[in-house]
Design a protein around this motif. Structure first.
Motif, PDB file in Angstrom:
ATOM      1  N   UNK A   1      15.992 -12.883  11.619  1.00  0.00           N
ATOM      2  CA  UNK A   1      14.792 -13.512  11.827  1.00  0.00           C
ATOM      3  C   UNK A   1      13.769 -12.448  11.883  1.00  0.00           C
ATOM      4  N   UNK A   2      14.167 -11.545  12.363  1.00  0.00           N
ATOM      5  CA  UNK A   2      13.012 -10.039  12.379  1.00  0.00           C
ATOM      6  C   UNK A   2      12.809  -9.747  10.890  1.00  0.00           C
ATOM      7  N   UNK A   3      13.709  -9.615  10.062  1.00  0.00           N
ATOM      8  CA  UNK A   3      13.445  -9.230   8.899  1.00  0.00           C
ATOM      9  C   UNK A   3      12.582 -10.468   8.170  1.00  0.00           C
ATOM     10  N   UNK A   4      12.769 -11.548   8.217  1.00  0.00           N
ATOM     11  CA  UNK A   4      11.906 -12.749   7.756  1.00  0.00           C
ATOM     12  C   UNK A   4      10.590 -12.338   8.368  1.00  0.00           C
ATOM     13  N   UNK A   5      10.303 -12.266   9.519  1.00  0.00           N
ATOM     14  CA  UNK A   5       8.907 -12.120  10.160  1.00  0.00           C
ATOM     15  C   UNK A   5       8.331 -10.692   9.717  1.00  0.00           C
ATOM     16  N   UNK A   6       9.088  -9.537   9.724  1.00  0.00           N
ATOM     17  CA  UNK A   6       8.488  -8.438   8.904  1.00  0.00           C
ATOM     18  C   UNK A   6       8.209  -8.513   7.496  1.00  0.00           C
ATOM     19  N   UNK A   7       8.816  -9.399   6.840  1.00  0.00           N
ATOM     20  CA  UNK A   7       8.646  -9.615   5.245  1.00  0.00           C
ATOM     21  C   UNK A   7       7.186 -10.247   5.235  1.00  0.00           C
ATOM     22  N   UNK A   8       7.135 -11.384   6.204  1.00  0.00           N
ATOM     23  CA  UNK A   8       5.981 -12.262   5.848  1.00  0.00           C
ATOM     24  C   UNK A   8       4.510 -11.439   6.661  1.00  0.00           C
TER      25      UNK A   8
END
Length: 737
Positions: free
Chosen positions: A189-196
């Protein structure tokens, strides 16, 4: 027979008067009776024992066949701050001191997404020992959620985790996998937020870079178009600004000097050498110091001259010398004052000219500086725009680099506090708990069944129950008779027995009150056949006869003769024939072996008994019987079997109900008592027959009255060779005829 008596009783159809004593209104309500409860437990206690045995046996089979469940436990600690070296806000929840945040972590660890990851990681979707074949993912997740328990310990930052499973090793793996998959889920989830966030920051950085380049180009073009010296410096640092500042400083100094000289000049213009006090208005300057020195010398000399005047006359040489010196000093003071005034006037005019020149130069320099400042303001505006664009681009670029680095260095806020272990013993089923619970449940079920059967069983088992059902008091209790004596006239066969005493008590209870001598007819009936009404009627009539009362025992059961069944075989005489008008009652009335006791037989079985008993001839029979007998005892059929007893009860002074243990039903007794009262009968109580009902297949012998044949004649004297009954005197024609 003896002479007839004057009738003391008239038969009417008026409602009988109640003869029961006043009792408490709650006397016949249901009560908790220890004796009855003990009897219920003795009779049906085996149901409780059977229920306990069945429940314990069923639980033993369940425990034997049920799979063993192992529980593996562990706990994790939630840090107050998530490890984040870059402290990037927005990517993770840094502060976990809030209880809501701790509850969120607790709930997320058992979310559907995490449980699905755990199920896939441990192969639970295809494990047949975990879920039946064909179970969907949703079904497996539901089964797993029932076996997983995550709970935040109150007052701590520790989250306890426990998993139940039939495989102890897999239970331990599931606890570990639950924490691992939760951390992986949070990291994704953190990686997804970081990517966005990185994509958005990259677009913004590109846009700011272009804006920064445009601002730099515009600033450089303006600088080239306006080559003003010191344009990049601050205000006051350039040549124009510096020159204007110096001129302003010089102008201020010149103005100050001019004002000082003007003031000093005005003071000298007003100075009077003859007035010493005028020295106070002169300021401190070179010219003023010289005049002040002359003035102080003059004052000193005048002081000295005043002393000389006191010592010498005006013609004395000393006097003249000092006077001459005073005059000289006065002339010098006047000259000095004039010279100083002229010098100050010249200096004042020079200062005015200098101030005017400097003012012109300042005005000219200010005009030049205004044009330069306009260019500088435009330059500063462009410069600020370029610097803002540069700083914003640098900030976004830094944030973009930090977000990319934070995604690579993501860390979890939970750490193991107590790692799980492989359980050694099964936690379920708990035998120490299940067997007592099963025994208690079996006992409870047995009690419910016992109470249900007891409530459903309407048989009357004690006199208190019969009193509540009939709403009448107990008259007497008939104890259990010895086998073979159920049909005896116990007052003759065994006068000292408890059975004989019971009938004596019944006689005492039913004895009419002194004020009511006419209450002489007693009807014995029951709800159903086989309750002992004929036995009670026979023995009660015998007790009256033994007391000396001439008693007529009337057998009114024309459907099933009991007391007189041995006296009607082959004869058509009897109560039925009399009521039908075929014979006179004297031919059916037999003296018995007991003096003063007579039996009026029922005669052959008749199908029209109810119609005959409802006619007027039965009432006339009783009215004539009262002239010859002291008491009439009637044995009637059961109330619920036929309606004969209801037709007869309205003519009886008292109705006595016979209730036999285990033979009568509560509902039948209640219905019987209601029918007797509604038909006009005076139901005053019941006799409790403790002899248990044994059914038709094993019934006790029925009572039979021993009689002396032949029957009475119309004159009231027995006809035959037998002994004569009482009544030696000739009597008129019998009224029974």
């Amino acid at each position: 027979m003896a002479a007839p008596r004057k009738p003391e009783h008239l038969l009417t159809n008026s409602p009988p008067h109640a003869e029961l004593a006043t009792v408490q209104p709650t006397l016949y309500l249901s009560k908790v009776e220890p004796g009855r409860l003990l009897g219920v437990i003795i009779r049906r206690g085996w149901l409780v024992i059977l229920g306990m045995l069945l429940a314990v046996g069923a639980m033993w089979l369940y425990v034997k066949s049920a799979p063993k469940i192992y529980v593996s436990t562990g706990s994790v600690e939630v840090s107050s701050h998530a490890p984040d070296p870059l402290r990037i806000e927005g990517l993770t929840q840094q502060d976990t001191k809030d209880l809501e945040q701790l509850r969120t972590i607790e709930g997320n660890m058992v979310s559907t997404a995490v449980l699905l990851r755990v199920a896939k990681e441990n192969g639970l979707l295809t494990a047949t020992d975990f879920a039946p074949p064909g179970t969907t993912e949703q079904g497996v997740i539901g089964m797993l959620s029932k076996r997983v328990r995550v709970e935040l310990k109150r007052g701590t930052r520790v989250v306890a985790i426990s998993v139940e499973d039939t495989d102890p090793a897999r239970a331990k793996r599931l606890v570990e996998s639950l924490v691992t998959e939760y951390q992986a889920w949070i990291r994704e989830r953190r990686e997804t937020v970081t990517k966005e966030m990185g994509e958005g920051l990259a677009k913004e950085e590109q846009k700011l870079r272009e804006q920064m380049g445009v601002a730099e180009v515009r600033l450089q073009a303006f600088r080239e178009q306006h080559p003003v010296p010191g344009l990049d410096e601050r205000e006051g640092a350039g040549p124009v600004s510096g020159q204007l500042g110096n001129l302003n400083t010089q102008l201020s100094q010149a103005k100050s000097e001019r004002l000082r000289l003007e003031a000093e000049y005005e003071a000298f213009k007003k100075f009077d050498p003859e007035d010493p006090d005028a020295l106070a208005g002169i300021g401190r300057s070179t010219y003023a110091d010289e005049v002040l020195a002359q003035a102080r010398a003059l004052q000193a000399k005048e002081l000295e001259f005043s002393r000389v005047k006191e010592r010498y006359l005006h013609k004395h040489p000393g006097y003249k010398e000092v006077a001459q010196e005073v005059e000289t000093l006065k002339a010098d003071l006047a000259e000095a004052s004039r010279s100083a005034g002229e010098a100050l006037e010249k200096s004042y005019h020079v200062a005015m000219e200098n101030e005017a020149k400097l003012q012109g130069e300042v005005d000219q320099a200010r005009t030049v500086a205004v044009g330069v400042e306009g260019v500088r303001a435009k330059f500063d505006s462009l410069k600020r725009e370029a610097e803002a664009a540069r700083e914003l681009h640098a900030s976004v670029d830094k944030r973009l680099r930090e977000s990319n680095l934070a995604g690579a260095l993501a860390a979890s806020a939970i750490t193991w506090a107590e790692p799980p272990l492989v359980p050694e013993k099964a936690s379920k089923p708990v035998k120490m708990v299940l067997f007592p619970v099963a025994a208690f449940a079996g006992m409870l079920g047995g009690l419910v069944l016992m109470v249900g059967l007891e409530v459903g069983d309407g048989r009357v088992r004690d006199s208190a129950d019969a009193a509540r059902a009939t709403g009448t008091p107990l008259l007497t209790s008939l104890p259990v008779m010895q086998p073979g004596r159920e049909g005896d006239m116990v007052l003759l066969s065994d006068p000292a027995s408890s059975e004989a005493e019971a009938f004596r008590r019944l006689r005492a209870v039913l004895l009419p009150a002194p004020g009511k001598p006419g209450a002489r007819t007693v009807l014995f009936t029951s709800a159903v056949p086989g309750e002992g009404r004929s036995l009670c009627a026979m023995n009660y009539a015998a007790s009256l006869a033994m007391q000396g009362q001439r008693t007529l025992l009337l057998d009114a059961d024309m459907r099933r003769p009991g007391l007189s069944r041995q006296h009607v075989n082959g004869e058509g005489r009897g109560l039925g024939a009399y009521l039908a008008g075929d014979c006179d009652p004297a031919s059916a009335c037999f003296p018995t072996a007991l003096p003063n006791l007579y039996l009026l037989s029922s005669g052959p079985i008749r199908g029209d008994a109810a119609e005959l008993l409802s006619g007027t001839r039965f009432a006339a029979l009783l009215e004539d019987a009262y002239r010859w007998f002291d008491a009439v005892v009637i044995d009637s059929p059961p109330v619920l079997a036929v309606s004969d007893a209801l037709a007869v009860s309205r003519y009886a002074d008292r109705v006595c109900l016979i209730v036999r243990q285990d033979a009568s039903d509560r509902r039948n007794l209640k219905k019987t008592s209601e029918l007797l009262r509604s038909s006009g009968g005076n139901l005053i109580g019941f006799v409790w027959n403790e002899h248990s009902f044994r059914g038709k297949g094993n019934s006790a012998p029925e009572p039979v009255i021993p009689v002396s044949h032949p029957a009475l004649s119309s004159s009231g004297v027995a006809v035959a060779d037998g002994p004569a009954v009482k009544g030696e005197e000739a009597a008129p024609t019998s009224p029974i005829a």
